[in-house]
Design an enzyme around this catalytic site. Structure first.
Site, PDB file in Angstrom:
ATOM      1  N   HIS A  17       0.841  -1.201   0.000  1.00 52.29           N
ATOM      2  CA  HIS A  17       0.000   0.000   0.000  1.00 52.29           C
ATOM      3  C   HIS A  17       0.876   1.251   0.000  1.00 52.29           C
ATOM      4  CE1 HIS A  17      -3.097  -2.658   2.182  1.00 52.29           C
ATOM      5  NE2 HIS A  17      -3.651  -2.349   1.021  1.00 52.29           N
ATOM      6  N   LYS A  41     -18.625  -6.214   5.138  1.00 53.58           N
ATOM      7  CA  LYS A  41     -17.490  -7.041   5.547  1.00 53.58           C
ATOM      8  C   LYS A  41     -17.743  -7.534   6.971  1.00 53.58           C
ATOM      9  CE  LYS A  41     -12.487  -7.059   5.525  1.00 53.58           C
ATOM     10  NZ  LYS A  41     -11.277  -6.268   5.415  1.00 53.58           N
ATOM     11  N   ARG A  91      -2.282  -5.933  -7.758  1.00 58.05           N
ATOM     12  CA  ARG A  91      -1.207  -6.905  -7.541  1.00 58.05           C
ATOM     13  C   ARG A  91      -1.192  -7.973  -8.612  1.00 58.05           C
ATOM     14  NH1 ARG A  91      -2.897  -9.096  -1.988  1.00 58.05           N
ATOM     15  NH2 ARG A  91      -4.806  -8.743  -3.104  1.00 58.05           N
ATOM     16  N   SER A 129      -3.144  -7.803   3.049  1.00 56.40           N
ATOM     17  CA  SER A 129      -3.495  -7.586   4.454  1.00 56.40           C
ATOM     18  C   SER A 129      -3.919  -8.892   5.105  1.00 56.40           C
ATOM     19  CB  SER A 129      -4.618  -6.552   4.569  1.00 56.40           C
ATOM     20  OG  SER A 129      -4.165  -5.286   4.138  1.00 56.40           O
TER      21      SER A 129
END
Length: 173
Positions: A17, A41, A91, A129
């Site tokens: 990040h 979430k 990514r 993460s």
């Protein structure tokens, strides 16, 4: 003034990040890094306040970065901040598929918003993460994956919660 929003859960922020923030900061006059509260979430490791605190510490070397938090629609937040650009880090190709669909959805809601994709440096392409949380949970080494302030916070979190390998695990007969 060219202003961009870089939204995310950042639970926790990683060196990947930080790389995206540093590179995006050279493209815009102001980069607003914002922790997004996502009610869909299930749970977060760190509170929004803790994530904002870690982000502020980890990005203090980026002079044109500002750290905030928000909940609600991203397009409304961008309008409130007068930021016509959204920065998203990628990514892998799977990230692109997901982020591309999100960018098209945002564009259909507000045609003035532009999404800028920044590919991660190869050295950070495997960092997530989720992976950092899992590794840290079992006392794995995260020093090269996260900023020092995050490493410290992860250690505190798992020491406090005492949920390491071999502890909190019950043997079943």
């Amino acid at each position: 003034m060219r202003r961009a929003v870089c939204p995310g859960s950042f639970d926790p922020v990683t060196n990947g990040h930080i790389d995206i923030f540093e590179r995006a900061s050279t493209m815009f006059d102001e980069l607003i890094i914002s922790v997004f509260y996502n009610p869909t979430k299930n749970s977060s490791m760190f509170t929004m306040e803790e994530r904002v605190e870690m982000l502020k510490e980890a990005t203090k070397h980026i002079p044109n970065a500002r750290v905030t938090s928000f909940s609600g629609l991203l397009n409304e937040f961008c309008k409130q901040e007068q930021a016509p650009f959204i920065v998203r880090g990628l990514r892998a190709f799977s990230d692109f598929e997901y982020e591309f669909q999100r960018a098209l959805l945002i564009k259909s809601i507000d045609h003035k918003l532009e999404t800028v994709f920044i590919m991660t440096n190869a050295q950070f392409s495997y960092i997530s993460s989720t992976g950092v949380r899992e590794l840290s949970c079992f006392d794995g080494q995260v020093k090269k994956l996260v900023p020092p302030c995050v490493e410290k916070k992860l250690k505190e979190h798992y020491n406090k919660n005492d949920f390491k390998q071999g502890r909190g695990v019950k043997d079943f007969d």
